[in-house]
Design a protein around this motif. Structure first.
Motif, PDB file in Angstrom:
ATOM      1  N   GLU A   1       0.977  -1.014   0.252  1.00 28.96           N
ATOM      2  CA  GLU A   1      -0.101   0.630   0.144  1.00 28.96           C
ATOM      3  C   GLU A   1       0.987   1.559  -0.118  1.00 28.96           C
ATOM      4  N   ALA A   2       2.204   1.423   1.073  1.00 27.26           N
ATOM      5  CA  ALA A   2       2.551   2.453   0.465  1.00 27.26           C
ATOM      6  C   ALA A   2       3.526   3.057  -0.748  1.00 27.26           C
ATOM      7  N   ALA A   3       3.724   1.371  -1.653  1.00 30.96           N
ATOM      8  CA  ALA A   3       4.561   1.706  -2.657  1.00 30.96           C
ATOM      9  C   ALA A   3       3.511   1.925  -3.337  1.00 30.96           C
ATOM     10  N   GLY A   4       2.893   1.533  -3.316  1.00 36.71           N
ATOM     11  CA  GLY A   4       1.363   1.464  -4.063  1.00 36.71           C
ATOM     12  C   GLY A   4       1.902   0.674  -6.149  1.00 36.71           C
ATOM     13  N   ALA A   5       2.301  -0.493  -4.967  1.00 37.67           N
ATOM     14  CA  ALA A   5       3.345  -1.644  -5.563  1.00 37.67           C
ATOM     15  C   ALA A   5       2.573  -2.424  -5.029  1.00 37.67           C
ATOM     16  N   GLU A   6       2.896  -4.425  -5.484  1.00 34.27           N
ATOM     17  CA  GLU A   6       2.609  -5.993  -4.734  1.00 34.27           C
ATOM     18  C   GLU A   6       4.627  -4.994  -3.926  1.00 34.27           C
ATOM     19  N   VAL A   7       4.901  -6.302  -2.840  1.00 30.08           N
ATOM     20  CA  VAL A   7       5.828  -5.990  -1.959  1.00 30.08           C
ATOM     21  C   VAL A   7       6.068  -7.337  -1.872  1.00 30.08           C
ATOM     22  N   VAL A   8       7.392  -7.988  -1.981  1.00 36.03           N
ATOM     23  CA  VAL A   8       7.766  -9.042  -1.597  1.00 36.03           C
ATOM     24  C   VAL A   8       8.910  -9.028  -0.882  1.00 36.03           C
ATOM     25  N   VAL A   9       8.798  -9.600   0.471  1.00 33.17           N
ATOM     26  CA  VAL A   9      10.135  -9.292   0.929  1.00 33.17           C
ATOM     27  C   VAL A   9      10.505 -10.948   1.768  1.00 33.17           C
ATOM     28  N   THR A  10      11.941 -11.093   2.113  1.00 34.49           N
ATOM     29  CA  THR A  10      12.313 -11.833   2.672  1.00 34.49           C
ATOM     30  C   THR A  10      12.525 -11.297   4.342  1.00 34.49           C
ATOM     31  N   PHE A  11      11.768 -12.007   5.440  1.00 36.74           N
ATOM     32  CA  PHE A  11      11.971 -11.971   6.549  1.00 36.74           C
ATOM     33  C   PHE A  11      12.169 -13.214   7.262  1.00 36.74           C
ATOM     34  N   THR A  12      13.100 -12.387   8.426  1.00 36.38           N
ATOM     35  CA  THR A  12      13.460 -14.039   9.513  1.00 36.38           C
ATOM     36  C   THR A  12      13.283 -13.635  10.636  1.00 36.38           C
ATOM     37  N   THR A  13      12.673 -14.947  11.659  1.00 40.90           N
ATOM     38  CA  THR A  13      12.375 -13.589  13.016  1.00 40.90           C
ATOM     39  C   THR A  13      13.910 -15.025  13.565  1.00 40.90           C
ATOM     40  N   HIS A  14      14.074 -14.722  14.901  1.00 40.11           N
ATOM     41  CA  HIS A  14      14.877 -15.396  15.588  1.00 40.11           C
ATOM     42  C   HIS A  14      13.928 -15.343  17.460  1.00 40.11           C
ATOM     43  N   LEU A  15      14.087 -16.635  18.535  1.00 36.37           N
ATOM     44  CA  LEU A  15      14.195 -16.152  19.940  1.00 36.37           C
ATOM     45  C   LEU A  15      15.611 -16.333  20.391  1.00 36.37           C
ATOM     46  N   ILE A  16      15.870 -14.676  20.876  1.00 32.16           N
ATOM     47  CA  ILE A  16      16.487 -14.838  21.317  1.00 32.16           C
ATOM     48  C   ILE A  16      15.964 -14.727  23.202  1.00 32.16           C
ATOM     49  N   PRO A  17      17.111 -15.591  23.846  1.00 34.30           N
ATOM     50  CA  PRO A  17      16.743 -15.283  25.574  1.00 34.30           C
ATOM     51  C   PRO A  17      16.540 -13.864  26.065  1.00 34.30           C
ATOM     52  N   MET A  18      15.789 -13.069  26.138  1.00 36.85           N
ATOM     53  CA  MET A  18      15.277 -12.844  27.008  1.00 36.85           C
ATOM     54  C   MET A  18      13.916 -12.478  26.836  1.00 36.85           C
ATOM     55  N   THR A  19      12.461 -12.012  27.757  1.00 32.98           N
ATOM     56  CA  THR A  19      11.221 -11.362  27.914  1.00 32.98           C
ATOM     57  C   THR A  19      10.485 -10.920  27.239  1.00 32.98           C
ATOM     58  N   ARG A  20      10.992  -9.955  27.168  1.00 34.35           N
ATOM     59  CA  ARG A  20      10.033  -8.800  26.193  1.00 34.35           C
ATOM     60  C   ARG A  20      11.494  -8.222  25.568  1.00 34.35           C
ATOM     61  N   GLY A  21      10.498  -7.528  23.810  1.00 35.97           N
ATOM     62  CA  GLY A  21      11.203  -6.765  23.199  1.00 35.97           C
ATOM     63  C   GLY A  21      11.438  -7.327  21.957  1.00 35.97           C
ATOM     64  N   ILE A  22      11.686  -6.485  20.712  1.00 30.45           N
ATOM     65  CA  ILE A  22      11.544  -6.684  19.515  1.00 30.45           C
ATOM     66  C   ILE A  22      12.634  -5.768  18.846  1.00 30.45           C
ATOM     67  N   LEU A  23      13.523  -6.304  17.608  1.00 34.41           N
ATOM     68  CA  LEU A  23      14.604  -5.404  17.519  1.00 34.41           C
ATOM     69  C   LEU A  23      14.409  -5.916  15.938  1.00 34.41           C
TER      70      LEU A  23
ATOM     71  N   GLU B   1       7.981 -17.360  32.772  1.00 32.02           N
ATOM     72  CA  GLU B   1       7.491 -17.257  34.093  1.00 32.02           C
ATOM     73  C   GLU B   1       8.875 -16.966  34.370  1.00 32.02           C
ATOM     74  N   ILE B   2      10.358 -17.742  35.092  1.00 32.65           N
ATOM     75  CA  ILE B   2      11.367 -17.988  35.261  1.00 32.65           C
ATOM     76  C   ILE B   2      11.996 -16.573  35.105  1.00 32.65           C
ATOM     77  N   ASN B   3      12.380 -16.153  34.070  1.00 33.38           N
ATOM     78  CA  ASN B   3      13.465 -14.963  33.933  1.00 33.38           C
ATOM     79  C   ASN B   3      13.552 -14.124  34.795  1.00 33.38           C
ATOM     80  N   GLU B   4      14.236 -13.374  34.463  1.00 32.90           N
ATOM     81  CA  GLU B   4      13.776 -12.033  35.201  1.00 32.90           C
ATOM     82  C   GLU B   4      12.915 -12.478  36.557  1.00 32.90           C
ATOM     83  N   SER B   5      12.947 -12.902  37.904  1.00 27.88           N
ATOM     84  CA  SER B   5      12.348 -13.675  39.076  1.00 27.88           C
ATOM     85  C   SER B   5      13.603 -14.741  39.387  1.00 27.88           C
TER      86      SER B   5
END
Lengths: 350, 350, 350, 350
Positions: free
Chosen positions: A225-247, D200-204
């Motif tokens: 919608e922002a580009a005004g044309a179809e967009v295809v992206v590469t997207f990868t998620t990683h799980l890291i040892p913390m409780t909150r937060g996304i970077l 539940e465990i982390n930071e506790s």
């Protein structure tokens, strides 16, 4: 005191999203949590599930019954797993309730796309048409006065706020976008399994759902919608040892040479007047801890002449700007209140 | 807006205690942070030290000058290392400022005891006489209207709230008290050294300052007052891999047989009407995460017939009830406001 | 027992790299640690710095003196900060010692490139010419019989093992390579500062040295050799809250359509017979914990038709395959021993 | 190579205890893991459960069948939940197999005590009579040549090694013993539930099973034997946010005044010649990280004149000295080998 407050019901109150809604709404001047609902337990105090709420909220969990909710609430937050709100939302709307859905059910406009990525039947076209996508800084105006809001996903929030200004300005080539995201464990919810077992997560990092994450079509829909044309992206998620937060680390080729400072200026102009996006100084990249517990999205830049690419880094607290906080920001917009009402928390540091 | 607010100066604003005061005071309806001071840096924005405060506080760090503080503030919070407030407090009081000291300098009434445990010269007797020990739930009445408050240490707060009702009721034998405390790393402050190095702390636990911790005489002084006789305790601190939180496990022999429920009832009565102490149900022990980011102290009990001992467990967030939160609670009491003003945060979970 | 063992000196024995060399060499059948050296302390037992070595190694720290080292050792491991081995290596080689350098000083063949990225004068051309780059699985043959080995950096090791087979096979376009790396804190060493303070690192993630990391030219130099042409890459490092481990996520456009399984087969063939590279099954991505404490590099793949890109994920323990383990693997190769000698550790899980 | 090795079967190979046995036995010169068994899965490769074992062990999981085990193994390690080995051990002994049981089933000599604390029926008296309690440093001589060994619990190992010398020397009053233990999460096993959920465990930190932990009677049984009289102790366990490690802090009143150094000397004499107990210097307390991955138990002391008490701190890696490592130490003793065979791991630091 509660006579001039609106009443909010929270469905999915025994999950982390529900708990965060309660934390934030307790500080909201115009809202009162009037009932808490859960599909798994009813008739027990919420504080039995969440002892941190002892003395703070005396409500008992109730089973999910639209007419009953109507009797007790004005607005309903759905902090439920995929599949629930597709069915529940029309019934709540019929009752005249306002609905803010934190799940993915109402985000994708094309039911076929939903079915492909979520592996389950989509919501009806009618419901999808009614729900507006509540990425507050981008679609805030569309939210005003609406009855149904689809709250964005946590990864899309961090990523889209980081990419949209550059895409709209045509400074980067959408075909080259690669997004590498890192998340804390709370995003996986309170359900139990080996995937959230402390012994497996602590002191480890891994990629998951590579090229298969259900937030990919959501990001592509909005970027398109922002580009005004179809967009295809590469997207990868990683799980890291913390409780909150996304970077979210985002890479793209620039269309013509731009300095880091030019990107900073572009974004500062774009987000002028929006209280929850903070653009960092040249040379400073944000850390997730710097937004912890708050509704901020902080963004930093590095344009690289050597490669002709820009690296954009954005951070949010996945439970706040990535879920409950943005949901309340949307409620504020929906109701015509100041969008920051009840959300002016200073990040908790350290 | 600020005309009906009192003005607060924060000395030691580049440390964790200072940052937490700012976080909490930003949400206080009657207080405005008017100046931030540091011995190490001046003339630079506070947000350069603490990027999480970007856009939230525009103040620059100033050097510490009592007359200058007087021109800008009504009350001064001292979040400084040992030795600073012993010297600074009299000068601030002379200027007519109110002082809330978060360091250990003014807690011990006997200068010789201070010198023995802190290994440095004590504050003058005059200053010590003026400062009231602000363990809010115990000495709240003495705080009202005072000019100088000595804010309790983090370990003593968790420990004393857990022991005083039983000691006052003469239910436990003070001579048998053993206290085993566990703390997160933020209690050590933002100074750098091997003792706070991530590689040394993470995935490890150790005891430190065994039988030599400076909070021992503070605990003994206050327990002695509660018991009406000298008390000597065994107290051990452990550093565990988390950022915030203190858990104090306390052991004592009971004077006559009492059930867990009797302890619960005793404490509920003792703390009736005090908003920040929560007594847990029989069979439930508190976790530090359940008070994270909040001013609560949660307490649980297990009376054991086999051994004739009771085990008492109390938890706090060391940065809030153990430092900045209780300091503000004391300000509230000092000023005659509701003691919970600005402190009604729901714990952040997870 | 020691008469048929070679003698190893460790320079920089008070750092994490030194400690890891000692841990691994204690289990090596053909090597004995004969002296430990440090620029900062001498005359004290090593176990005073590292209590975990109590009773295990009785050596005292010595100051760094090439002639003295020659009297005590056959081979020298340099686990030192940038700048030290550039000066020390020629002196050690003159003494007839074999040198394995774990620092970055001898990795870049072009001194000007070193100077640009490391901001300090390079080693002499003569020394650079003598040192062979010991990425064991790629250059193992060149290491045999050499006197000076430059041990690869931690990020380059994980990244190059993940990219070289595809680059050599011309399956991916080197101009499109983007590398997003995540590391634990031990990579920053045992030095103290805010950057390794527990309170700053725990529960947080951040990008650092964006587009400026000194491992960029190292990666480009080796990839360029594999590609037979200059290669320029985008490379970002992230610090995540764990002690050990590196995960490198690599993105590139494929030159023609290839399935995930084809990548797996290519790599299995390429690394056949090399004990320390493990290629994962289709659909399974490696986690850093799965190589913790071991010399393995595990690699997984996801080829994506939608985007025409492949995502490659590789993990190592930065202290082992990324430093001390590969250094010993190089010693094994240098001496003509089995490359796995002394390194057959099973990863420690959990 | 395997012809001069004995063959070991591991029951419960999909749990953390099983994985740790495999890690350690792979490095043992006289033992080969010949079969891996699980009640929950069979016919699948062990590396599907534990990817870190990829390429390292090619065995498939088998169901538990005593006759089948006899065909493949000489010795059986039982790393199973409570209740399994009570039934399985007699069948294995009947087959002429040697058994080392890591569960609690065979530790308590009195079946009634087992039933009270474990809430399930005890093993038969016959089996209990055959099993010797394998706290290696104390009962090592009794283990030699035995067919059934009951491996001690993790908390009892750390605690008993810390208390027995002082109790045997009559230096402390057993009636005053209070034990405050802290453990990492791996002790809870790989089973899933809210109690091991990262969020539940982390930071506790929290106390659990207060005055009700099943290791209490085990500690009392062994201390009673050392004291020559019944002993009753207060014992509390705390769960802290780390994966491995136990730290036990022990408090007791001294019978007559003793210095810290006297305690150190007493323990050094007591443990002379035992390779896995390390007594720390005066003024130095051990950290769990200093024994991580190793079979060491490190002990420190602080005698306090003020209170007439001694504080003893001992640390182990719960997976090694607290489980798999001590099991192998017992196998070594049982077989007449050096007790340290295969266990000379240097702790992994950091």
């Amino acid at each position: 005191m509660s006579k001039d407050k609106i009443k909010a019901a929270i469905v999915g109150a025994t999950g982390y999203g529900g708990a965060e809604l309660i934390r934030l709404l307790q500080a909201h001047p115009h809202v009162e949590v009037s009932c808490v609902l859960s599909s798994s337990s009813s008739g027990v105090p919420l504080s039995a599930s969440f002892p941190h709420l002892t003395n703070l909220i005396e409500l008992e969990l109730e089973s999910i019954e639209p007419a009953n909710i109507k009797a007790k609430a004005d607005v309903v937050f759905l902090a439920t797993p995929a599949g629930v709100s597709a069915e529940l939302t029309p019934k709540l709307l019929e009752q005249g309730l306002k609905v803010i859905d934190l799940s993915g059910d109402l985000r994708l406009k094309d039911g076929a796309v939903y079915e492909k990525w979520y592996k389950r039947p989509p919501a009806s076209e009618d419901v999808l048409a009614q729900a507006v996508y509540g990425l507050s800084e981008i679609y805030g105006e569309s939210v005003v006065g609406r009855a149904a809001i689809s709250n964005p996903g946590c990864f899309p929030t961090a990523t889209l706020l980081g990419l949209i200004p550059a895409v709209k300005a045509d400074w980067i080539d959408p075909a080259t976008i690669i997004i590498d995201a890192k998340t804390g464990v709370s995003g996986a919810g309170r359900g139990t399994g080996l995937g959230t077992h402390y012994g497996e997560i602590n002191e480890s990092v891994k990629a998951y759902k590579v090229n298969a994450h259900q937030h990919i079509p959501e990001i592509e829909q909005v970027l398109g919608e922002a580009a005004g044309a179809e967009v295809v992206v590469t997207f990868t998620t990683h799980l890291i040892p913390m409780t909150r937060g996304i970077l979210s680390t985002m890479y793209a080729s620039v269309n013509e040479k731009r300095s880091t400072q030019e990107f900073i200026d572009l974004y500062r102009t774009f987000y002028a007047g929006r209280p929850f996006v903070r653009i960092r100084e040249n040379g400073v990249m944000p850390a997730t801890k710097e937004v912890s517990g708050s509704n901020y999205c902080d963004i930093g830049f590095s344009a690289d002449e050597r490669t002709g690419r820009v690296t954009i880094v954005s951070v949010i607290d996945n439970m706040v700007k990535g879920a409950a906080g943005q949901a309340i920001q949307n409620l504020n917009l929906m109701m015509g209140w100041d969008e920051a009402e009840g959300l002016r928390f200073v990040p908790m540091y350290p």
